[in-house]
Design an enzyme around this catalytic site. Structure first.
Site, PDB file in Angstrom:
ATOM      1  N   SER A   1     -33.218-180.442 -50.955  1.00  0.00           N
ATOM      2  CA  SER A   1     -34.035-179.245 -50.800  1.00  0.00           C
ATOM      3  C   SER A   1     -33.741-178.509 -49.500  1.00  0.00           C
ATOM      4  CB  SER A   1     -35.521-179.614 -50.833  1.00  0.00           C
ATOM      5  OG  SER A   1     -35.886-180.327 -49.659  1.00  0.00           O
TER       6      SER A   1
ATOM      7  N   GLU B   1     -25.771-179.019 -48.989  1.00  0.00           N
ATOM      8  CA  GLU B   1     -25.844-178.320 -50.276  1.00  0.00           C
ATOM      9  C   GLU B   1     -27.312-178.320 -50.667  1.00  0.00           C
ATOM     10  OE1 GLU B   1     -26.708-177.744 -53.635  1.00  0.00           O
ATOM     11  OE2 GLU B   1     -25.268-179.120 -54.569  1.00  0.00           O
TER      12      GLU B   1
ATOM     13  N   CYS C   1     -28.138-178.242 -59.497  1.00  0.00           N
ATOM     14  CA  CYS C   1     -28.204-177.177 -58.490  1.00  0.00           C
ATOM     15  C   CYS C   1     -27.495-175.918 -58.970  1.00  0.00           C
ATOM     16  CB  CYS C   1     -27.586-177.661 -57.180  1.00  0.00           C
ATOM     17  SG  CYS C   1     -28.498-179.022 -56.424  1.00  0.00           S
TER      18      CYS C   1
END
Length: 469
Positions: free
Chosen positions: A222, A243, A277
Site C-alpha cells: 500500500s 511498487e 496491482c
C-alpha cells in the site's frame, strides 16, 4: 495441525509463538504460521550479513548456476506449492491462477540467471580509462504482499541473490505458509544465511526496515506503508524499490471491435479476482460503444463459475481476506446508493470470502469506486464523449502504475500512449508484464523498477575504477 517455521541461517527456526491460517474459500484451518519477534529479526539480519561477503565473492557463474538450480526446484515442486497457494490465497489452480503463478516463478528465476551485467567502459582516452562495475549492496529486506505471494517474493529474491546480495524476506501475515515452504525448498541449494525469513504483521516489517544493517529495501504493497518505509530508510540511507499499487485506467477507443477485445478486457480487470496491482480498475468507453461493452463483458461474466479454486472447473475464487471483501462491498454499496447500474454475475457459495463478478455502469469520475483502488471483482465502466476527456480522466488521479489503450488503429494509440502518466502503457493488452521488460510505477505508485537488466542494476551499486595510463 502443522506449525510452519521460518528459515534463519539455513535452519528451520523454532517459533516463540504462532497464529492460525485459514482457507479463504471455506474457513478451514491450514495450520499455524510462526510469529517472529525482534530477536528473530536480529538473528535473520545477522545471518544474512555473515553470509553476504562469501556469497558476493563467489563467481558470477557460480551464482548463475545456483539460480538455475532454484528454478529447477520450483519446477519440480510446482504442484505442491500451487496447491498451497490456492488453499491459502484463494486463487484457483486453473486458468490464470496458482499454476500460472508457479510458471511465473520459474520464468522469473530463469531469466535473471541468463542475464549478464559486465563491467562497462564509460570513458577512455590516451591518458585514462574509467570502468563502471556493478557490485552488491549487502543485505536486502524484501516485503512481499498477499495477492501473488510467491511470484512477487521471487521478483524480490532472485535478482538480489543473483547479484551477490543476501535477503531477509517477510511474507504477508495473511499468506505466509506457501512462501515459507518455498524458501525452505530453495535453501537446499543455497549457502546458509543467503535467504532468510521472518513473519508477522507490520510491526515485524517495521523492525526489519528500520534495522541499521539493511542495505536495500524492496516493498510491494500500500501507499501508506510505502511512505512509512521511506521514512524508515532515512536513517540508514538504504535505497528503495517501491511498487505501491495502482488504479489503472483502460481506454477503449471509439469504433473499436469490442468482440475482438472483450475476453482480454475481462481478464485484464478480473485476473486474480481483481486483486492485482496492474489490473484494469477503471474502464473508459466511448458513449457509442458503452452498451456493446456492457453486453460483451456481461456475457463473459455470466459463464464464470465462482467457488473453491481446488475445483478444476473454477476460474474465479474468493477474495483473500475479510478486510478486503468488506472494502470492495462497501465501494459497490456506495455506487448502488448513488444510482449506478449494478450488474452481478455468478452464484456465490454460502461460506468463504466470495462476492459476485460486478460490473458497475452509469458511474462517473469522483465517485468512490472510480477514485479509490478497489482491488477486487468490481469494475466501474465510465462513458466518455471525447478522447481528450478520457486521457484527462485517466491522468487525474495520483496512481500511475499501468494504463492501457484498446483500438483497431495502433498507430494512433502509440501517439496517445506517450500522454498517459503511467509506468507502463499497454496497447490492446493490460498487465502483460515480462521478465525482460522493466516494470515500475509513476507518481504515487512508487519508484524504482524491477525485471530485466534494469532490475539487476536496481539491486547493485556502481563502482568506478579509474586508471591513469
Amino acid at each position: 495441525m502443522q506449525t510452519y517455521r521460518n528459515t534463519v541461517d539455513g535452519l528451520l527456526s523454532e517459533p516463540v509463538s504462532s497464529y492460525e491460517i485459514f482457507n479463504p474459500a471455506n474457513g478451514q484451518s491450514l495450520g499455524f504460521a510462526p510469529q517472529s519477534d525482534e530477536q528473530e529479526v536480529e538473528r535473520a539480519v545477522q545471518a544474512a550479513m555473515r553470509a553476504q561477503k562469501n556469497w558476493a565473492n563467489q563467481s558470477d557463474q557460480e551464482r548463475r548456476d545456483i539460480t538455475l538450480k532454484i528454478a529447477q526446484i520450483l519446477e519440480e515442486n510446482s504442484d505442491y506449492l500451487a496447491e498451497l497457494i490456492t488453499r491459502e490465497q484463494g486463487k484457483p489452480l486453473s486458468g490464470p491462477g496458482s499454476r500460472f503463478e508457479m510458471q511465473a516463478c520459474v520464468g522469473w528465476t530463469q531469466v535473471p540467471a541468463s542475464l549478464e551485467l559486465p563491467p562497462e567502459t564509460v570513458y577512455e582516452d590516451d591518458e585514462r580509462k574509467d570502468t563502471l562495475h556493478r557490485v552488491p549492496l549487502g543485505v536486502v529486506a524484501a516485503i512481499a504482499p498477499w495477492n501473488w505471494p510467491l511470484m512477487i517474493a521471487i521478483w524480490q529474491i532472485i535478482p538480489a541473490i543473483r547479484m551477490g546480495n543476501t535477503v531477509v524476506l517477510k511474507p504477508s501475515e495473511y499468506t505466509p505458509i506457501a512462501t515459507l515452504e518455498m524458501v525452505k525448498l530453495i535453501n537446499d541449494v543455497l549457502p546458509a544465511g543467503v535467504l532468510n525469513t521472518v513473519t508477522g504483521d507490520g510491526i515485524i516489517g517495521s523492525k526489519l526496515t528500520h534495522h541499521p544493517d539493511i542495505s536495500k529495501i524492496m516493498f510491494t504493497g500500500s501507499e501508506s506503508t510505502g511512505r512509512q518505509i521511506i521514512e524508515a530508510s532515512a536513517k540508514s540511507l538504504s535505497p528503495i524499490t517501491l511498487e505501491l499499487g495502482g488504479n489503472d485506467a483502460a481506454i477503449v477507443m471509439p469504433g473499436t471491435n469490442i468482440k475482438n477485445i472483450a475476453t482480454d478486457l475481462f481478464w485484464g480487470a478480473f485476473l486474480n479476482m481483481g486483486q492485482t496491482c496492474a489490473c484494469i480498475k477503471r474502464l473508459y468507453v466511448h458513449e457509442d460503444d458503452y452498451e456493446t461493452v456492457m453486453a460483451e463483458l456481461s456475457a463473459i461474466a455470466s459463464q464464470m463459475k465462482i467457488g473453491d479454486g481446488m475445483d478444476e472447473s473454477v476460474l474465479i475464487g474468493p477474495l483473500q481476506n475479510k478486510m478486503q471483501l468488506g472494502k470492495v462491498q462497501e465501494l459497490v454499496t456506495d455506487a448502488k446508493g448513488a444510482g449506478c447500474d449494478i450488474r452481478e454475475f455468478g452464484e456465490v457459495p454460502d461460506q468463504g470470502y466470495f462476492m459476485p463478478i460486478t460490473l458497475v455502469g452509469n458511474i462517473k469520475d469522483g465517485q468512490r469506486l472510480v477514485d479509490e483502488e478497489q482491488f477486487g471483482p468490481a469494475l466501474p465502466i465510465i462513458r466518455y464523449s471525447e478522447v481528450e476527456d478520457a486521457i484527462k480522466s485517466a491522468n487525474r488521479l495520483e496512481a500511475g502504475l499501468g494504463a492501457s489503450l484498446w483500438t483497431d488503429e495502433q498507430a494512433q494509440a502509440s501517439e496517445l500512449a506517450t500522454r498517459l502518466e503511467a509506468g507502463t502503457v499497454w496497447i490492446n493488452q493490460h498487465g502483460a508484464i515480462h521478465p525482460m521488460v522493466p516494470f515500475g510505477g509513476n507518481k504515487a505508485s512508487g519508484y524504482g523498477v524491477e525485471f530485466g537488466i534494469e532490475g539487476l542494476k536496481a539491486v547493485t551499486q556502481g563502482r568506478v575504477i579509474s586508471i591513469k595510463k
